[in-house]
Design a protein around this motif. Structure first.
Motif, PDB file in Angstrom:
ATOM      1  N   ASP A   1      93.845 -10.855 131.547  1.00 47.78           N
ATOM      2  CA  ASP A   1      92.923  -9.710 131.564  1.00 47.78           C
ATOM      3  C   ASP A   1      92.587  -9.237 132.971  1.00 47.78           C
ATOM      4  O   ASP A   1      92.404  -8.038 133.200  1.00 47.78           O
ATOM      5  CB  ASP A   1      91.635 -10.078 130.820  1.00 47.78           C
ATOM      6  CG  ASP A   1      91.908 -10.543 129.399  1.00 47.78           C
ATOM      7  OD1 ASP A   1      91.577  -9.811 128.461  1.00 47.78           O
ATOM      8  OD2 ASP A   1      92.464 -11.655 129.233  1.00 47.78           O
TER       9      ASP A   1
ATOM     10  N   GLY B   1      92.622  -7.560 123.088  1.00 48.70           N
ATOM     11  CA  GLY B   1      92.808  -6.189 122.666  1.00 48.70           C
ATOM     12  C   GLY B   1      91.513  -5.522 122.245  1.00 48.70           C
ATOM     13  O   GLY B   1      90.548  -6.191 121.857  1.00 48.70           O
TER      14      GLY B   1
ATOM     15  N   ASN C   1      96.484  -6.874 123.789  1.00 46.71           N
ATOM     16  CA  ASN C   1      97.184  -5.951 124.665  1.00 46.71           C
ATOM     17  C   ASN C   1      98.300  -6.725 125.358  1.00 46.71           C
ATOM     18  O   ASN C   1      98.045  -7.808 125.907  1.00 46.71           O
ATOM     19  CB  ASN C   1      96.250  -5.354 125.713  1.00 46.71           C
ATOM     20  CG  ASN C   1      95.234  -4.400 125.124  1.00 46.71           C
ATOM     21  OD1 ASN C   1      95.427  -3.881 124.025  1.00 46.71           O
ATOM     22  ND2 ASN C   1      94.148  -4.172 125.829  1.00 46.71           N
TER      23      ASN C   1
ATOM     24  N   SER D   1     101.582  -6.276 128.107  1.00 44.41           N
ATOM     25  CA  SER D   1     102.372  -5.467 129.033  1.00 44.41           C
ATOM     26  C   SER D   1     103.593  -6.276 129.462  1.00 44.41           C
ATOM     27  O   SER D   1     103.573  -7.509 129.472  1.00 44.41           O
ATOM     28  CB  SER D   1     101.545  -5.047 130.252  1.00 44.41           C
ATOM     29  OG  SER D   1     101.001  -6.169 130.923  1.00 44.41           O
TER      30      SER D   1
ATOM     31  N   GLN E   1      99.881  -5.617 118.338  1.00 49.94           N
ATOM     32  CA  GLN E   1      99.881  -5.620 119.797  1.00 49.94           C
ATOM     33  C   GLN E   1      99.895  -4.180 120.284  1.00 49.94           C
ATOM     34  O   GLN E   1     100.614  -3.330 119.749  1.00 49.94           O
ATOM     35  CB  GLN E   1     101.074  -6.387 120.370  1.00 49.94           C
ATOM     36  CG  GLN E   1     102.432  -5.796 120.022  1.00 49.94           C
ATOM     37  CD  GLN E   1     103.549  -6.385 120.847  1.00 49.94           C
ATOM     38  OE1 GLN E   1     103.330  -7.002 121.879  1.00 49.94           O
ATOM     39  NE2 GLN E   1     104.789  -6.187 120.402  1.00 49.94           N
ATOM     40  N   LYS E   2      99.078  -3.914 121.290  1.00 52.58           N
ATOM     41  CA  LYS E   2      99.070  -2.601 121.904  1.00 52.58           C
ATOM     42  C   LYS E   2      99.967  -2.644 123.120  1.00 52.58           C
ATOM     43  O   LYS E   2      99.738  -3.413 124.059  1.00 52.58           O
ATOM     44  CB  LYS E   2      97.652  -2.190 122.303  1.00 52.58           C
ATOM     45  CG  LYS E   2      97.561  -0.763 122.848  1.00 52.58           C
ATOM     46  CD  LYS E   2      96.125  -0.362 123.138  1.00 52.58           C
ATOM     47  CE  LYS E   2      96.044   1.079 123.632  1.00 52.58           C
ATOM     48  NZ  LYS E   2      94.632   1.475 123.908  1.00 52.58           N
ATOM     49  N   THR E   3     101.013  -1.822 123.123  1.00 51.17           N
ATOM     50  CA  THR E   3     101.966  -1.742 124.219  1.00 51.17           C
ATOM     51  C   THR E   3     102.059  -0.295 124.670  1.00 51.17           C
ATOM     52  O   THR E   3     101.491   0.611 124.042  1.00 51.17           O
ATOM     53  CB  THR E   3     103.359  -2.222 123.775  1.00 51.17           C
ATOM     54  OG1 THR E   3     103.946  -1.215 122.933  1.00 51.17           O
ATOM     55  CG2 THR E   3     103.278  -3.535 122.992  1.00 51.17           C
ATOM     56  N   LYS E   4     102.793  -0.047 125.726  1.00 55.26           N
ATOM     57  CA  LYS E   4     103.002   1.330 126.160  1.00 55.26           C
ATOM     58  C   LYS E   4     103.901   2.100 125.201  1.00 55.26           C
ATOM     59  O   LYS E   4     104.000   3.320 125.287  1.00 55.26           O
ATOM     60  CB  LYS E   4     103.579   1.361 127.572  1.00 55.26           C
ATOM     61  CG  LYS E   4     102.531   1.053 128.639  1.00 55.26           C
ATOM     62  CD  LYS E   4     102.987   1.496 130.011  1.00 55.26           C
ATOM     63  CE  LYS E   4     101.834   1.445 131.004  1.00 55.26           C
ATOM     64  NZ  LYS E   4     102.219   1.927 132.349  1.00 55.26           N
TER      65      LYS E   4
ATOM     66  N   VAL F   1     100.997   0.968 119.281  1.00 59.67           N
ATOM     67  CA  VAL F   1     100.461  -0.219 118.603  1.00 59.67           C
ATOM     68  C   VAL F   1     101.476  -0.644 117.546  1.00 59.67           C
ATOM     69  O   VAL F   1     101.795   0.120 116.637  1.00 59.67           O
ATOM     70  CB  VAL F   1      99.092   0.073 117.958  1.00 59.67           C
ATOM     71  CG1 VAL F   1      98.598  -1.145 117.184  1.00 59.67           C
ATOM     72  CG2 VAL F   1      98.075   0.474 119.028  1.00 59.67           C
TER      73      VAL F   1
END
Length: 294
Positions: A26, A51, A57, A59, A94-97, A100
């Motif tokens: 984080d 997240g 989250n 990356s 998962q939140k990615t670029k 989600v």
């Protein structure tokens, strides 16, 4: 910071593609993440934080920079979270670029990842790609299959090659680097279909020099793209019948030419001829840890 070293898409306990996984990331800056990815030296390292719009989250950084998504590093991440008891079997996000995306962990530790619905971006003629592979244009064209850039999170050029030629490819890394820059793609995902009756749908090789990866032994995002390509063009020689409304399953091997054979599964759901879901799965194993000063 401690980095877990995880092999993703192992086959019978061997092979796979190594990824770094950093939990509790984080407070890390992008500069620190890039530094850690460079020290680890794998094609991708995943950084996991708490997240807000998703369970986690995540990356992804290569030694040269951040990418929107990475399939094998996703598999490594959620397998590690499960093995360490952070999460149980079940469904997560998962939140990615790349958006989600859902991830399912089965009780036996098998991880299945949702990918973005496919985007069929651009087709290429045989001559433009043959020189990148060290292959004669006429020989490449004997597949009678299209060469197309497809993305289910990252854009790879899906290249069918004649049976028996996959291991003999001679990639012009500099030309492929320039080609990838020009066409805004990650690289080339070449495949040859296996014969009917084989448990393996296709054998694959992936080349992404633009991201510092001369060759990769297992590529999750490209496997989703390949499964979508095979579904779009109804290209299967392993006895599978493709239907307009059904989930179709594929098994790919990759890394054979690197003496690091990996296995990846993919499924594509069709509803009335339209792709409505793409998923890629596999097994991962932690094989070590590395401490990186930041």
């Amino acid at each position: 910071m401690n980095v877990s070293l995880v092999n993703a898409f192992v086959a019978n306990g061997t092979g796979g593609n190594p990824a770094g996984v950093v939990l509790h990331a984080d407070e890390l800056t992008d500069t620190q993440k890039l530094h850690m990815a460079q020290v680890v030296g794998f094609s991708e390292t995943a950084f996991v934080s708490q997240g807000e719009d998703a369970d986690f989250n995540v990356s992804f950084f290569t030694p040269t920079g951040e990418v929107d998504f990475c399939g094998h590093a996703t598999l490594a991440t959620f397998s590690l979270l499960y093995q360490k008891g952070v999460i149980e079997a079940g469904d997560y996000t998962q939140k990615t670029k790349a958006g989600v995306l859902g991830v399912r962990i089965e009780p036996n530790g098998y991880v299945v990842m949702n990918q973005r619905l496919p985007e069929f971006i651009q087709t290429f003629d045989y001559a433009a790609v043959a020189e990148l592979l060290g292959m004669e244009t006429e020989y490449l064209s004997t597949t009678h299959l299209p060469i197309e850039a497809v993305s289910t999170g990252l854009a790879d050029v899906i290249v069918p090659v004649p049976a028996g030629s996959l291991d003999q490819l001679n990639i012009d890394q500099e030309r492929l680097y320039q080609f990838s820059q020009e066409h805004n793609v990650v690289g080339i995902h070449a495949f040859e279909l296996n014969s009917q009756g084989s448990q393996i749908t296709a054998s694959c090789r992936n080349f992404a020099p633009l991201f510092g990866i001369p060759e990769e032994s297992a590529t999750g995002s490209a496997s989703g793209a390949l499964a979508s390509y095979l579904t779009k063009y109804h290209v299967v020689e392993t006895g599978i019948e493709l239907h307009e409304s059904r989930t179709h399953h594929f098994v790919f091997e990759q890394g054979r030419a690197m003496n690091c054979c990996s296995q990846l599964t993919a499924s594509v759901e069709l509803q009335s001829g339209v792709i409505t879901s793409v998923m890629v799965g596999g097994i991962a194993q932690e094989f070590g840890q590395k401490t990186v000063p930041i």
